[in-house]
Design a protein around this motif. Sequence first.
Motif: not given
Length: 163
Positions: A90-91, A97, A87-88, A138-140, A143, A147
């Motif tokens: 941010h969003c 990921s 679960t991100c 690890h990026e979402c 968005c 993360m």
Amino acid sequence: MERDSSDSKKNTIEEPPPPYTPTASATSSTNPVPRETDHLKASAPKTSYSNPYPAIPNPTYGTSPDTVILTPAVPLTDIKDQPVVTTCPHCRKVVLSHTRYRNGSANWLASLALMCFGLNGGCCLIPFCLNDLKNVIHECPNCGRIMAEYARLNGDVNIYRGR
């Protein structure tokens, strides 16, 4: 003379023997020679096997070919170097990921170790080319924000909180 006889032996072409054809007396024998497996054939039961369990069809999860089933979300504190479903922060979406690599402490320490062992002349730069030593970010994909970051040297996870 011996030479001539050895040359004549080399020049002769041997033909293969004719194929075996049984004679009438061998096939009409009343007492045939028993084989090793003849006793097995006589004692084998003459039953057939039927499966008592009916076939179960493969389950279908939806009618659309775009249906995707994801595994349960992994907490960000448990991520490592592979992409995970999480679960991100941010969003707040459950996403798979996207990973990329960044030079970290393990790269610098390995480079310093190579310099201390006297491997100068560019060999100390090799650790900066190895993804197995780099930290994993690890990026979402939803968005595009970071993360978490997994540090290779100590195994810590630095979570980037959102909003």
